[in-house]
Scaffold this motif. Structure first.
Motif, PDB file in Angstrom:
ATOM      1  N   TRP A  49      22.155  16.216  49.627  1.00  0.00           N
ATOM      2  CA  TRP A  49      20.907  15.459  49.559  1.00  0.00           C
ATOM      3  C   TRP A  49      20.009  15.630  50.773  1.00  0.00           C
ATOM      4  O   TRP A  49      18.778  15.613  50.638  1.00  0.00           O
ATOM      5  CB  TRP A  49      21.216  13.971  49.359  1.00  0.00           C
ATOM      6  CG  TRP A  49      21.970  13.702  48.107  1.00  0.00           C
ATOM      7  CD1 TRP A  49      23.297  13.392  47.999  1.00  0.00           C
ATOM      8  CD2 TRP A  49      21.473  13.745  46.764  1.00  0.00           C
ATOM      9  NE1 TRP A  49      23.659  13.242  46.685  1.00  0.00           N
ATOM     10  CE2 TRP A  49      22.555  13.445  45.901  1.00  0.00           C
ATOM     11  CE3 TRP A  49      20.215  14.003  46.211  1.00  0.00           C
ATOM     12  CZ2 TRP A  49      22.419  13.400  44.522  1.00  0.00           C
ATOM     13  CZ3 TRP A  49      20.082  13.957  44.832  1.00  0.00           C
ATOM     14  CH2 TRP A  49      21.163  13.663  44.010  1.00  0.00           C
ATOM     15  N   THR A  50      20.600  15.740  51.967  1.00  0.00           N
ATOM     16  CA  THR A  50      19.758  15.729  53.175  1.00  0.00           C
ATOM     17  C   THR A  50      20.125  16.822  54.177  1.00  0.00           C
ATOM     18  O   THR A  50      19.539  16.882  55.252  1.00  0.00           O
ATOM     19  CB  THR A  50      19.889  14.359  53.887  1.00  0.00           C
ATOM     20  OG1 THR A  50      21.280  14.095  54.115  1.00  0.00           O
ATOM     21  CG2 THR A  50      19.297  13.232  53.070  1.00  0.00           C
ATOM     22  N   GLY A  51      21.122  17.636  53.853  1.00  0.00           N
ATOM     23  CA  GLY A  51      21.603  18.615  54.831  1.00  0.00           C
ATOM     24  C   GLY A  51      21.423  20.053  54.386  1.00  0.00           C
ATOM     25  O   GLY A  51      20.304  20.558  54.262  1.00  0.00           O
ATOM     26  N   ALA A  86       3.467  20.557  48.500  1.00  0.00           N
ATOM     27  CA  ALA A  86       3.991  19.825  47.328  1.00  0.00           C
ATOM     28  C   ALA A  86       4.880  20.755  46.498  1.00  0.00           C
ATOM     29  O   ALA A  86       5.927  20.340  45.982  1.00  0.00           O
ATOM     30  CB  ALA A  86       2.832  19.299  46.484  1.00  0.00           C
ATOM     31  N   ARG A  87       4.485  22.026  46.401  1.00  0.00           N
ATOM     32  CA  ARG A  87       5.296  22.970  45.609  1.00  0.00           C
ATOM     33  C   ARG A  87       6.550  23.383  46.371  1.00  0.00           C
ATOM     34  O   ARG A  87       7.594  23.651  45.784  1.00  0.00           O
ATOM     35  CB  ARG A  87       4.443  24.174  45.195  1.00  0.00           C
ATOM     36  CG  ARG A  87       3.492  23.771  44.066  1.00  0.00           C
ATOM     37  CD  ARG A  87       2.443  24.811  43.818  1.00  0.00           C
ATOM     38  NE  ARG A  87       2.983  26.108  43.450  1.00  0.00           N
ATOM     39  CZ  ARG A  87       2.355  27.260  43.667  1.00  0.00           C
ATOM     40  NH1 ARG A  87       1.156  27.267  44.220  1.00  0.00           N
ATOM     41  NH2 ARG A  87       2.896  28.386  43.312  1.00  0.00           N
ATOM     42  N   ARG A  93      13.572  20.144  45.794  1.00  0.00           N
ATOM     43  CA  ARG A  93      14.175  19.201  44.842  1.00  0.00           C
ATOM     44  C   ARG A  93      14.891  19.954  43.716  1.00  0.00           C
ATOM     45  O   ARG A  93      15.962  19.546  43.268  1.00  0.00           O
ATOM     46  CB  ARG A  93      13.096  18.289  44.243  1.00  0.00           C
ATOM     47  CG  ARG A  93      12.749  17.113  45.150  1.00  0.00           C
ATOM     48  CD  ARG A  93      12.021  16.040  44.360  1.00  0.00           C
ATOM     49  NE  ARG A  93      10.835  16.557  43.691  1.00  0.00           N
ATOM     50  CZ  ARG A  93       9.636  16.657  44.275  1.00  0.00           C
ATOM     51  NH1 ARG A  93       9.475  16.267  45.520  1.00  0.00           N
ATOM     52  NH2 ARG A  93       8.602  17.144  43.621  1.00  0.00           N
ATOM     53  N   ALA A  94      14.299  21.070  43.295  1.00  0.00           N
ATOM     54  CA  ALA A  94      14.916  21.837  42.201  1.00  0.00           C
ATOM     55  C   ALA A  94      16.272  22.397  42.638  1.00  0.00           C
ATOM     56  O   ALA A  94      17.229  22.432  41.846  1.00  0.00           O
ATOM     57  CB  ALA A  94      13.980  22.968  41.765  1.00  0.00           C
ATOM     58  N   THR A  97      18.702  19.584  42.464  1.00  0.00           N
ATOM     59  CA  THR A  97      19.006  19.249  41.063  1.00  0.00           C
ATOM     60  C   THR A  97      19.964  20.275  40.451  1.00  0.00           C
ATOM     61  O   THR A  97      20.849  19.927  39.660  1.00  0.00           O
ATOM     62  CB  THR A  97      17.693  19.194  40.248  1.00  0.00           C
ATOM     63  OG1 THR A  97      16.830  18.261  40.892  1.00  0.00           O
ATOM     64  CG2 THR A  97      17.918  18.759  38.821  1.00  0.00           C
ATOM     65  N   ALA A  98      19.786  21.529  40.832  1.00  0.00           N
ATOM     66  CA  ALA A  98      20.647  22.579  40.260  1.00  0.00           C
ATOM     67  C   ALA A  98      22.073  22.481  40.788  1.00  0.00           C
ATOM     68  O   ALA A  98      23.034  22.789  40.067  1.00  0.00           O
ATOM     69  CB  ALA A  98      20.053  23.953  40.578  1.00  0.00           C
ATOM     70  N   VAL A  99      22.227  22.068  42.037  1.00  0.00           N
ATOM     71  CA  VAL A  99      23.576  22.022  42.634  1.00  0.00           C
ATOM     72  C   VAL A  99      24.291  20.717  42.265  1.00  0.00           C
ATOM     73  O   VAL A  99      25.522  20.685  42.138  1.00  0.00           O
ATOM     74  CB  VAL A  99      23.479  22.166  44.177  1.00  0.00           C
ATOM     75  CG1 VAL A  99      24.845  22.014  44.828  1.00  0.00           C
ATOM     76  CG2 VAL A  99      22.856  23.519  44.566  1.00  0.00           C
ATOM     77  N   GLN A 100      23.507  19.647  42.070  1.00  0.00           N
ATOM     78  CA  GLN A 100      24.053  18.290  41.941  1.00  0.00           C
ATOM     79  C   GLN A 100      25.173  18.119  40.893  1.00  0.00           C
ATOM     80  O   GLN A 100      26.151  17.407  41.176  1.00  0.00           O
ATOM     81  CB  GLN A 100      22.873  17.338  41.672  1.00  0.00           C
ATOM     82  CG  GLN A 100      23.202  15.871  41.693  1.00  0.00           C
ATOM     83  CD  GLN A 100      23.603  15.349  40.320  1.00  0.00           C
ATOM     84  OE1 GLN A 100      23.294  15.975  39.308  1.00  0.00           O
ATOM     85  NE2 GLN A 100      24.306  14.237  40.302  1.00  0.00           N
ATOM     86  N   PRO A 101      25.071  18.743  39.716  1.00  0.00           N
ATOM     87  CA  PRO A 101      26.124  18.484  38.715  1.00  0.00           C
ATOM     88  C   PRO A 101      27.538  18.762  39.236  1.00  0.00           C
ATOM     89  O   PRO A 101      28.491  18.081  38.851  1.00  0.00           O
ATOM     90  CB  PRO A 101      25.756  19.425  37.560  1.00  0.00           C
ATOM     91  CG  PRO A 101      24.278  19.599  37.696  1.00  0.00           C
ATOM     92  CD  PRO A 101      24.001  19.605  39.170  1.00  0.00           C
ATOM     93  N   LYS A 102      27.671  19.762  40.119  1.00  0.00           N
ATOM     94  CA  LYS A 102      29.018  20.082  40.636  1.00  0.00           C
ATOM     95  C   LYS A 102      29.607  18.913  41.412  1.00  0.00           C
ATOM     96  O   LYS A 102      30.816  18.769  41.504  1.00  0.00           O
ATOM     97  CB  LYS A 102      28.929  21.297  41.581  1.00  0.00           C
ATOM     98  CG  LYS A 102      28.827  22.616  40.857  1.00  0.00           C
ATOM     99  CD  LYS A 102      29.025  23.769  41.808  1.00  0.00           C
ATOM    100  CE  LYS A 102      27.727  24.123  42.484  1.00  0.00           C
ATOM    101  NZ  LYS A 102      27.740  25.254  43.355  1.00  0.00           N
ATOM    102  N   ASP A 103      28.709  18.115  42.028  1.00  0.00           N
ATOM    103  CA  ASP A 103      29.166  17.021  42.892  1.00  0.00           C
ATOM    104  C   ASP A 103      29.076  15.661  42.205  1.00  0.00           C
ATOM    105  O   ASP A 103      29.208  14.622  42.844  1.00  0.00           O
ATOM    106  CB  ASP A 103      28.273  16.959  44.156  1.00  0.00           C
ATOM    107  CG  ASP A 103      28.448  18.166  45.059  1.00  0.00           C
ATOM    108  OD1 ASP A 103      29.309  19.013  44.738  1.00  0.00           O
ATOM    109  OD2 ASP A 103      27.726  18.260  46.068  1.00  0.00           O
TER     110      ASP A 103
END
Ligand SMILES: Cc1cc2nc3c(=O)[nH]c(=O)nc-3n(C[C@H](O)[C@H](O)[C@H](O)COP(=O)(O)OP(=O)(O)OC[C@H]3O[C@@H](n4cnc5c(N)ncnc54)[C@H](O)[C@@H]3O)c2cc1C
Ligand SMILES: NC(=O)c1ccc[n+]([C@@H]2O[C@H](COP(=O)([O-])OP(=O)(O)OC[C@H]3O[C@@H](n4cnc5c(N)ncnc54)[C@H](O)[C@@H]3O)[C@@H](O)[C@H]2O)c1
Length: 480
Positions: A49-51, A86-87, A93-94, A97-103
């Protein structure tokens, strides 16, 4: 509600759902242990999230801007480079979002781990409270991570300093960004923002950047930051802040729109009931551990940033796995002392094992190849960098430093070499694909092999062998 019902006594209670906790929980569940993971925020921790993930995504955008700016030196004109922050943020963020499901909690539960949301507080040597619920555990893994450190500078309370935790909420590219701290966070993020268009000043109390790294590597990073437009104020302490101005100890006033504080991290140990659990802390605030990651409570192990430096995702993961398997199988496996590290600036700085400075006076030899002599670096116009091998008296690789593009990718081979005690001969005798930055490893290793061949005794013996072989051949010919 957890998918798996909580048993009266769980085999492993994992406190913290960052890398150390996630890997520890997956390991324990794979070994058949009834495992409960407690997280009071979002699983994934600092890295997701932040690192690591957001910072490397931001660096990728910054690197694209830098590549576009230097494209004309390779004969390609791309016009004016425009950054839409902004982009860039959407890209960051993308990536998350792509990595998050693993965690995710779903991934944990699929692996057989029960996930509880809440703050865990130890209430005794084998019990913890999570909200209204009480859990008894056979073993626990403490993996609560670390917070950004805040230096005691007068007036800090009058501003809203950014840290690695809050930076990602900034919606506009800061026009003037002062970065306090020239460690990995300060250098990576300082360079990223400079390349994206902020006027960046990096301030560090030390007289150089990246203090524990090889001084020549740090000097190349300093030069690169300056080329990217960043100002460096080294050997300077911030002593006072008033809104919009940081005053340094040498009397300089540095105006800023945002101040990013990156002066290290502090293990998160408060409010956990560690006294009740009998878990002691070291003087630096990290959890006291033995070599097998066991705390002063024989039922509780710890891993990751809460155990103090080094603060890396790869150590958090490896240690989480070692601690969890020790905890549930009753083992005393020790942690691997060989730890690679990479600072993802441009150029990247990748190191493992003994540094050239640490090796001085120990009988080790340093073999260094400048990347100006590496064909791939020349072809890419990226010749600022070098590869150093530190070799012991028996020519085994005991350390290495690589500075250059994608140096972190090269480091795997050298980490294995240090861990497996491979020699310069082993590296030189391994066919490496050409042209790659790995040529520098081969050339450094070959330098060592050739230096050995140049030894008068070895040379004499080789000459004799060649002479004998020649005579034998001559004899065989005259017999025919
Ligand atoms: C900007 C930045 C860039 C970085 N880049 C890299 C990099 O490129 N490579 C690298 O190797 N490392 C990098 N790091 C370091 C890396 O992110 C950390 O070392 C790693 O994430 C630590 O993992 P951890 O599991 O120990 O802690 P964390 O990820 O912090 O996880 C701890 C978790 O515990 C939870 N928690 C705390 N207390 C409780 C409680 N009482 N009850 C329940 N839950 C609790 C927290 O909410 C958190 O989710 C970077 C760090 C930063 C800040
Ligand atoms: N690529 C990576 O693996 C990566 C990237 C980012 C962070 N991290 C990890 O996160 C940890 C934290 O990183 P960090 O850069 O915040 O910390 P750090 O401890 O590595 O560096 C902090 C820097 O701040 C300076 N400093 C301290 N107090 C100061 C003050 N009052 N004024 C000016 N300068 C001051 C220090 O001299 C030092 O150079 C690191 O230890 C690192 O392991 C790793």
């Amino acid at each position: 509600m957890p998918v798996h019902p909580i048993e009266d006594t769980v085999d492993l209670l994992v406190v913290g759902g960052g890398t150390a906790g996630l890997v520890g929980a997956h390991t324990a569940a794979a070994l058949g242990a009834r495992t409960v993971l407690v997280e009071h925020g979002r699983t994934g921790g600092d890295c997701l999230w932040t690192g690591c993930v957001p910072s490397k995504a931001l660096l990728a955008a910054a690197s694209a801007a830098a590549s576009a700016r230097r494209a004309s030196s390779l004969g390609v004109d791309v016009g004016e480079v425009r950054v839409e922050f902004a982009r860039v943020r959407a890209h960051v963020r993308a990536a998350i979002t792509a990595v998050q499901p693993k965690d995710s909690p779903e991934a944990l539960e699929k692996a057989g781990v029960s996930v509880l949301t809440g703050s865990a507080v130890f209430t005794g040597p084998d019990t913890a409270r999570i909200g209204e619920r009480s859990v008894r555990f056979s073993a626990a893994l403490l993996a609560t991570g670390a917070d950004p450190a805040m230096p005691p500078i007068d007036g800090m309370e009058t501003i809203e300093p950014l840290t690695s935790e809050t930076l990602w909420d900034v919606e506009e590219l800061p026009r003037r960004l002062v970065v306090l701290g020239g460690g990995p966070i300060g250098c990576e993020l300082g360079q990223a923002f400079a390349r994206l268009g902020s006027a960046v000043t990096v301030v560090d109390g030390s007289d150089r950047l990246l203090e524990p790294e090889d001084p020549d590597a740090a000097a190349l990073v300093a030069a690169a930051l300056q080329r990217d437009g960043a100002q460096l104020r080294l050997g300077s302490q911030g002593v006072r802040i008033e809104p919009g101005v940081l005053h340094l100890d040498d009397g300089t006033a540095l105006p800023f729109d945002r101040l990013l504080v990156a002066v290290g991290r502090r293990p998160r140990t408060t409010g956990l009931g560690l006294d009740a659990a009998g878990v002691d802390l070291d003087d630096d605030g990290s959890v006291t551990l033995d070599a097998a990651l066991r705390t002063t409570n024989r039922r509780i192990w710890a891993a990751g940033d809460v155990t103090g430096p080094p603060f890396f995702t790869h150590t958090a993961g490896m240690h989480g796995s070692v601690a969890a398997s020790n905890a549930v199988l009753g083992l005393a496996r020790r942690i691997d002392p060989v730890v690679p590290r990479v600072t993802f600036t441009s150029p990247e700085v990748a190191s493992v094992g003994l540094s050239p400075a640490e090796a001085a006076g120990s009988g080790c030899t340093v073999r260094r190849v400048e990347h100006a002599a590496v064909d791939r670096a020349v072809a890419e116009g990226e010749t600022e960098g070098f590869t150093s091998l530190v070799l012991d008296r028996r020519h085994r690789v005991v350390g290495a430093v690589v500075v250059g593009p994608r140096a972190g990718e090269t480091l795997g081979e050298l980490t294995l070499a240090v861990r497996q005690r491979l020699t310069a001969g082993d590296l030189a005798g391994t066919t490496h694909a050409y042209p790659t930055y790995d040529d520098a490893i081969v050339d450094a290793a070959l330098d060592d092999v050739r230096a050995r061949l140049a030894n008068p005794l070895v040379r004499g013996a080789l000459r004799a062998a060649v002479w004998v072989r020649g005579r034998l051949r001559g004899g065989q010919r005259s017999e025919r």
